[in-house]
Design a protein around this motif. Structure first.
Motif, PDB file in Angstrom:
ATOM      1  N   VAL A   1       0.833  -1.205   0.000  1.00  0.00           N
ATOM      2  CA  VAL A   1       0.000   0.000   0.000  1.00  0.00           C
ATOM      3  C   VAL A   1       0.867   1.254   0.000  1.00  0.00           C
ATOM      4  O   VAL A   1       0.619   2.206  -0.763  1.00  0.00           O
TER       5      VAL A   1
ATOM      6  N   ALA B   1       1.202   4.051  -2.938  1.00  0.00           N
ATOM      7  CA  ALA B   1       0.935   5.455  -2.603  1.00  0.00           C
ATOM      8  C   ALA B   1       2.093   6.354  -3.031  1.00  0.00           C
ATOM      9  O   ALA B   1       1.880   7.457  -3.554  1.00  0.00           O
TER      10      ALA B   1
ATOM     11  N   LEU C   1      -1.798   9.425   1.849  1.00  0.00           N
ATOM     12  CA  LEU C   1      -2.941   8.712   2.417  1.00  0.00           C
ATOM     13  C   LEU C   1      -4.010   8.453   1.348  1.00  0.00           C
ATOM     14  O   LEU C   1      -4.563   7.352   1.263  1.00  0.00           O
TER      15      LEU C   1
ATOM     16  N   GLY D   1      -2.805   5.709  -0.878  1.00  0.00           N
ATOM     17  CA  GLY D   1      -2.952   4.407  -0.241  1.00  0.00           C
ATOM     18  C   GLY D   1      -4.378   3.888  -0.337  1.00  0.00           C
ATOM     19  O   GLY D   1      -4.604   2.698  -0.587  1.00  0.00           O
ATOM     20  N   LEU D   2      -5.344   4.774  -0.150  1.00  0.00           N
ATOM     21  CA  LEU D   2      -6.754   4.380  -0.267  1.00  0.00           C
ATOM     22  C   LEU D   2      -7.081   3.929  -1.689  1.00  0.00           C
ATOM     23  O   LEU D   2      -7.802   2.942  -1.889  1.00  0.00           O
TER      24      LEU D   2
ATOM     25  N   MET E   1      -4.855  -3.784   6.030  1.00  0.00           N
ATOM     26  CA  MET E   1      -4.442  -2.493   5.485  1.00  0.00           C
ATOM     27  C   MET E   1      -4.375  -1.396   6.537  1.00  0.00           C
ATOM     28  O   MET E   1      -3.753  -0.360   6.311  1.00  0.00           O
ATOM     29  N   ILE E   2      -5.026  -1.587   7.686  1.00  0.00           N
ATOM     30  CA  ILE E   2      -5.103  -0.524   8.698  1.00  0.00           C
ATOM     31  C   ILE E   2      -3.725  -0.013   9.115  1.00  0.00           C
ATOM     32  O   ILE E   2      -3.495   1.204   9.158  1.00  0.00           O
TER      33      ILE E   2
ATOM     34  N   PHE F   1      -2.314   2.428   6.609  1.00  0.00           N
ATOM     35  CA  PHE F   1      -2.961   3.739   6.644  1.00  0.00           C
ATOM     36  C   PHE F   1      -2.488   4.545   7.850  1.00  0.00           C
ATOM     37  O   PHE F   1      -2.353   5.771   7.780  1.00  0.00           O
TER      38      PHE F   1
ATOM     39  N   LEU G   1       0.939   5.943   6.982  1.00  0.00           N
ATOM     40  CA  LEU G   1       0.790   7.071   6.058  1.00  0.00           C
ATOM     41  C   LEU G   1       0.187   8.285   6.751  1.00  0.00           C
ATOM     42  O   LEU G   1       0.577   9.431   6.487  1.00  0.00           O
ATOM     43  N   GLY G   2      -0.773   8.040   7.661  1.00  0.00           N
ATOM     44  CA  GLY G   2      -1.454   9.136   8.340  1.00  0.00           C
ATOM     45  C   GLY G   2      -0.574   9.902   9.304  1.00  0.00           C
ATOM     46  O   GLY G   2      -0.708  11.124   9.437  1.00  0.00           O
TER      47      GLY G   2
END
Length: 416
Positions: free
Chosen positions: A114, A118, A130, A133-134, A335-336, A339, A342-343
């Motif tokens: 991911v 991204a 972010l 990644g989504l 995936m959490i 994220f 990235l966050g």
């Protein structure tokens, strides 16, 4: 998962289908060998140590050929996946513990894929990490829907196409770069230079011989050929050998090309400690076209490996927990962490490298059962590993375990 069609037979029951038509599962598994974690590890190794760690990639790819063939053989002969066979031999508590480490591997895999996708979208379209990644997560689910609705073969075709794009994207720089082939050949001789080189060596190994790919290949073989008659096994095994060798020649060439390009074009350059920085230097030194191909290759790598990683995660969960959880939920859970990384703005390139170290630590948990099961005549019958293959497989497992022990000892002692 798709339903395999029986091989056509002619008079005397001889198989008429060509070996070419049986290729595919290994090419899907090979995506794990050219995922964004490989990009981060190989570029970092080349930029920091030049050609020193070429030997790691050569050794890792030789090990990968053996390991992926054994995984495929296990699925073809037993009709079961590696996670399923391991799960059937463990009690409930042991099975849950084993699943926990396998799930950690799945999380580390998703982290790399991911984040890598991204970064590619940021390079190509300047999208926030972010958001990128989504997008990667959503597209990977679309790719998985092809397998769910259209069957195994169309999914393999899509993934093989993406593998071709990845190869073009990362091999392009090799043809315009100024590689010192003498030094590159010297890099085949094993050598290390301090703790950081050991960390990178373990990262490169984890990025190449990925544990989820070991679990996955047996499941791919079952899904593609699991309904074939026993008489088809010899032909399927021959096809599997070609499948593995051809796919890993491509993947191995891409990996080595990444390191060689980094060693020749990035070493000593400022800002090459990140993938974005490396892309900028590649664009300046090798041209905008090569830089664009690099970005496209990275994006294809993130998208394809993300879908393949989710497939592996589903196979692991189904085999070890003995429950079928919709892949969209399984995918959402793994995936959490990506994220979150990235966050919070963590260094994405170093996060990729560390994720590959986690994968390296997970390799023995997949390899040791694989070696034992493929040598077990109760499971494999006449197709059980011979002495030479068993020795090679044990030696490969031992090499990986020793490297991991050395890595942990150096990190614990803080030796540089």
């Amino acid at each position: 998962m798709g339903t395999p069609r029986p091989l056509k037979t002619g008079t005397g029951g001889k198989q008429k289908i060509s070996t070419f038509m049986l290729l595919g599962p290994a090419f899907v598994a090979a995506i794990a060998y050219v995922d964004p974690g490989n990009v981060a590890a190989n570029l970092t190794a080349g930029a920091e140590y030049g050609y020193l760690l070429v030997w790691v990639l050569v050794a890792a790819n030789l090990i990968a050929v053996l390991v992926q063939y054994l995984s495929s053989k296990l699925g073809l002969v037993s009709g079961q996946s590696l996670p399923g066979l391991v799960g059937s031999t463990l009690g409930k508590k042991s099975r849950l513990a084993y699943w926990a480490q396998a799930e950690a591997v799945a999380v580390a895999t998703d982290l790399a894929e991911v984040i890598g996708g991204a970064i590619a979208l940021k390079i190509l379209f300047d999208l926030p990490l972010l958001l990128g990644g989504l997008i990667v997560g959503v597209v990977s689910l679309v790719l998985l829907s092809i397998q769910s609705t259209r069957g195994q073969r169309p999914f393999e075709t899509v993934i093989m196409t993406l593998l071709g794009i990845i190869a073009v994207g990362f091999l392009a720089g090799l043809f315009v770069g100024d590689v010192d082939w003498g030094q590159a050949a010297g890099g085949i001789v094993p050598g290390l230079d301090g703790t950081n080189s050991v960390v990178l060596a373990a990262s490169m190994l984890g990025a190449t011989v990925m544990p989820h790919a070991i679990y996955l290949h047996s499941a791919l073989s079952v899904d593609r050929h699991g309904k074939q008659p026993r008489s088809s096994v010899p032909q399927l095994l021959r096809a599997s050998r070609w499948d593995v060798v051809l796919s890993l020649i491509i993947a191995g060439s891409v990996n080595i090309a990444m390191l060689l390009v980094a060693a020749s074009s990035l070493r000593g350059q400022v800002g090459t400690d990140t993938i974005e920085g490396a892309h900028a230097v590649v664009s300046v030194n090798l041209g905008e076209v090569v830089g664009l191909l690099f970005g496209i290759g990275l994006l294809a790598s993130g998208l394809a490996s993300s879908a393949v990683g989710s497939y592996a995660g589903a196979a692991i969960m189904q085999g070890l927990l003995r429950v079928h959880i919709p892949i969209v939920w399984q995918r959402a859970v793994t995936m959490i962490p990506a994220f979150i990384v990235l966050g919070i703005g963590a260094d994405p390139t170093w996060s990729l490298v560390i994720s590959q170290v986690v994968l390296s630590l997970g390799i023995p948990f997949a390899m040791v059962p694989l070696v034992k099961l493929t040598a077990n005549r109760a499971v494999m019958g006449e197709y059980a590993n011979g002495r030479v293959i068993s020795v090679l497989a044990i030696a490969a497992s031992g090499l990986i375990i020793v490297l991991n022990v050395v890595l942990l000892a150096l990190l614990a002692l803080g030796i540089e």
